[in-house]
Design a protein around this motif. Structure first.
Motif, mmCIF file in Angstrom:
data_model
loop_
_atom_site.group_PDB
_atom_site.id
_atom_site.type_symbol
_atom_site.label_atom_id
_atom_site.label_comp_id
_atom_site.label_asym_id
_atom_site.label_seq_id
_atom_site.Cartn_x
_atom_site.Cartn_y
_atom_site.Cartn_z
ATOM 1 N N ARG A 193 0.834 -1.201 0.000
ATOM 2 C CA ARG A 193 0.000 0.000 0.000
ATOM 3 C C ARG A 193 0.870 1.253 0.000
ATOM 4 O O ARG A 193 1.953 1.261 0.593
ATOM 5 C CB ARG A 193 -0.900 0.001 1.229
ATOM 6 N N ALA A 234 2.401 4.739 1.081
ATOM 7 C CA ALA A 234 2.690 5.247 2.421
ATOM 8 C C ALA A 234 1.556 6.139 2.907
ATOM 9 O O ALA A 234 1.048 6.992 2.168
ATOM 10 C CB ALA A 234 4.006 6.020 2.405
ATOM 11 N N GLY A 235 1.152 5.893 4.142
ATOM 12 C CA GLY A 235 0.120 6.716 4.752
ATOM 13 C C GLY A 235 -1.294 6.257 4.493
ATOM 14 O O GLY A 235 -2.243 6.770 5.096
ATOM 15 N N GLN A 236 -1.481 5.294 3.597
ATOM 16 C CA GLN A 236 -2.832 4.820 3.311
ATOM 17 C C GLN A 236 -3.336 3.962 4.470
ATOM 18 O O GLN A 236 -2.633 3.080 4.963
ATOM 19 C CB GLN A 236 -2.873 4.010 2.027
ATOM 20 N N THR A 237 -4.541 4.231 4.914
ATOM 21 C CA THR A 237 -5.138 3.489 6.024
ATOM 22 C C THR A 237 -6.481 2.919 5.600
ATOM 23 O O THR A 237 -6.928 3.117 4.471
ATOM 24 C CB THR A 237 -5.321 4.404 7.250
#
Length: 643
Positions: free
Chosen positions: A197, A199-202
């Motif tokens: 994923r 970076a930073g994807q939640t």
């Protein structure tokens, strides 16, 4: 089994890991956590029971039994075993890759091994003729049980997808599939992991949409029991954790399947119309419902979803998320109930009991395509409403609580005996009224996953008796004839799969079928047992239960038990009346002597009618409702006995 947070115990946990970003718990194949402190005022299981300190081992564990004789253990076939205990074996990474787990760097190796071994977990059972169908996360095994002491494997059908719960009807077999590694073609390769994923994807990391993925109910033609052929595969938005075969007595051309999905909702891109939005955002959400599949018997390939009943709706307001759990164990927060785990239908009385995560519900199923909720209960002592069974007369319902999801030790001396237990309700005017709890009385260890699970009635006339699985707590036989005072009357248990670490195993389902008890042991295989007489159960009662023979058994499709008017059934009633004091001893003695003469003598059998009136008269003077029913049933046999 409810798959929450513990991937080492189940494939559905892998689904949750993939799809909702949950952290992996390391309970499975790991050193167990310290036992909790028993809450004030509560009582735990007993440590002075023979089952409390059995030695461990996969195939050489210590055993304890009362009133049950173990006939045979058939180990899982090689194709349904991982074949290694080495966490560095390449098979482990191959198996995890099929589940979509590419990066294993943050998963302890012991847990990786547990996940891979969990891919071969035995699950539920179904029966037809001389065959038992043993579900498994990896497919289904079919055994010939014509001689229960010498049962043998007939067919192994590899078809991964978990849980693999089966049911059968005539020439058709149905199978639940929920895990994201299930494929339309039953392939074992699973699917490629998602790319890393950004970076930073939640948020949820759902498996990439794939037209070859299957989650729903498979339908097989088993006309040739050695070669099941898939004839239909009905996709559903949440997959099928379990399913219930429903037979409409007014519809001879079709059968119906109630689908209970408990996993994540797949994307609209993979199955059009699927939505995981809350109802205020999308009134067509796939949450807060079950699915009903119609299966034309003449053309099962045309099976399809015909309705999606909103069984949690408030019919006055139209709000579809109208049911909530109680605060769990008095400290948790109520949550909306958006799924059923198991639904047991009892078509003979037009009702179903649904065990639906936060609630136990009662459904009117006279129109099986459109079931309607008519009552619901919750309980702060319950963590997860899991399964349900009716008494044969339809006046009681037993619900189970799968506290901890089946992956943790929940039968320790420090665990309250009303958590993770059965709850018994009286059913009066279609309303559920709580009577009592029942929990396995023997304390289990820190390395034994244990909680209430699947069971069935044992057809002993005059009594309500249920055999039940408790995972590594083994098998317990409960008498709930008096719903306020349930009592254990038989058991069979082994020590832990591993005495040092918490490793998944134990009895998933324990069901009575035509005179024997069959147990799907998650890790070991198929156990076959039989009842033996004790002070709480006579040989006459056992023989009367064996007099009931059926050609099919799907436990969640509960059938009404009808006993033949045989003299062994009469003898069972007399044993019960002697035990309870419901008939004077001299009357029992004279009646027994008359029955002995009548056995094998048609002339003497006709003379039994002379006893019927006096026995029936005593029914009105009986000390209990149970004795009154026994006396009336005994009188009926005496009037018209069958050879």
């Amino acid at each position: 089994m409810r798959r929450i947070r513990n991937v080492a115990f189940s494939l559905i946990s892998v689904s949750l890991f993939l799809c909702s970003g949950l952290a992996i718990a390391t309970l499975g194949q790991a050193t167990p956590a310290p036992a909790p402190t028993l809450p004030p005022g509560m009582v735990g299981s007993r440590t002075d029971d023979p089952r409390a300190k059995l030695s461990g081992g996969l195939y050489d564990a210590g055993e304890a039994a009362l009133g049950l004789k173990h006939l045979q253990l058939l180990r899982k076939p090689d194709s349904f075993q991982l074949g290694t205990d080495n966490p560095d074996d390449p098979k482990i990474k191959q198996m995890l890759a099929g589940f979509g787990i590419a990066d294993t760097s943050k998963i302890p190796k012991a847990v990786q091994l547990g996940i891979a071994q969990g891919a071969f977990t035995n699950s539920d059972l179904a029966f037809q003729g001389n065959h038992v169908f043993v579900g498994n996360y990896y497919g289904i095994n079919i055994y010939d049980i014509a001689d229960p002491a010498k049962a043998r494997l007939v067919t192994s059908m590899v078809c991964p997808g978990g849980q693999g719960d089966p049911s059968v009807y005539k020439n058709l077999m149905f199978m639940s599939v929920e895990s994201p590694n299930g494929r339309v073609d039953c392939g074992t390769q699973g699917f490629a992991p998602n790319p890393p994923r950004p970076a930073g994807q939640t948020g949820p990391n759902l498996p990439a949409a794939n037209k070859d993925r299957f989650r729903g109910v498979r339908i097989f033609d088993i006309s040739d029991i050695t070669n099941p052929k898939q004839v239909a595969a009905v996709q559903t938005c949440r997959g099928s954790h379990t399913h219930t075969l429903v037979i409409d007595p007014n519809d001879k051309n079709n059968v119906y399947i109630y689908v209970s999905g408990t996993s994540f909702v797949r994307q609209d891109e993979e199955l059009p119309g699927c939505s995981a939005e809350p109802p205020e955002k999308d009134p067509n959400t796939a949450l807060f419902r079950i699915e009903v599949i119609k299966v034309p018997l003449a053309s099962p390939q045309n099976a399809s979803i015909v309705s999606t009943p909103r069984v949690f709706i408030d019919p006055r307001t139209g709000v579809i998320n109208a049911l909530q759990s109680a605060p769990q164990h008095g400290t948790g927060k109520p949550s909306f109930t958006n799924q059923c785990h198991d639904i047991t239908v009892y078509s003979a009385i037009g009702l179903a009991a649904g065990a639906c995560s936060g609630n136990g519900i009662l459904l009117d199923i006279k129109d099986p395509v459109n079931p309607k909720r008519i009552d619901a209960v919750n309980d702060p002592n319950y963590a997860y409403w899991h399964s349900a069974s009716f008494s044969n007369d339809g006046k009681k319902v037993v619900f189970t609580d799968e506290w901890g999801g089946g992956g943790g030790p929940r039968c320790r001396a420090t665990d309250p005996n009303i958590w993770g237990a059965d709850s018994i309700f009286r059913l009066e005017s279609n309303r559920l009224k709580f009577a009592s709890y029942y929990k396995l009385p023997a304390a289990q260890g820190e390395t034994e996953n244990c909680v209430a699970h699947n069971g069935s009635l044992i057809p002993v006339p005059g009594r309500d008796i249920m055999v039940q699985a408790w995972y590594q707590g083994g098998i317990s036989v409960m008498d709930f004839t008096d719903p306020e005072r349930p009592v254990e009357i038989a058991y069979f248990d082994r020590g832990p799969v591993d005495a040092n670490v918490l490793a998944s195993g134990g009895t998933w389902s324990a069901y009575w079928y035509n005179g024997r008890i069959y147990s799907a042991e998650m890790a070991r295989g198929l156990d076959i047992l039989e009842l033996s007489p004790t002070e709480n159960l006579t040989q006459n009662e056992i023989d009367a239960a064996k007099a009931v023979q059926v050609n099919e058994l799907n436990v969640q499709n509960q059938q009404k038990i009808v006993w033949p008017r045989k003299l062994v059934v009469a003898k069972a009633y007399m044993d019960q009346l002697e035990r309870s004091g419901g008939l004077p001893s001299e009357q029992i003695s004279s009646l027994r002597a008359a029955i002995v003469k009548a056995e094998g003598s048609p002339g003497e059998m006709k003379k039994l009618k002379s006893f019927a009136s006096s026995v029936a008269k005593r029914a009105g003077q009986a000390k209990s409702v149970a004795d009154s029913a026994r006396l009336m049933a005994l009188a009926e046999i005496l009037r018209r006995p069958e050879a």
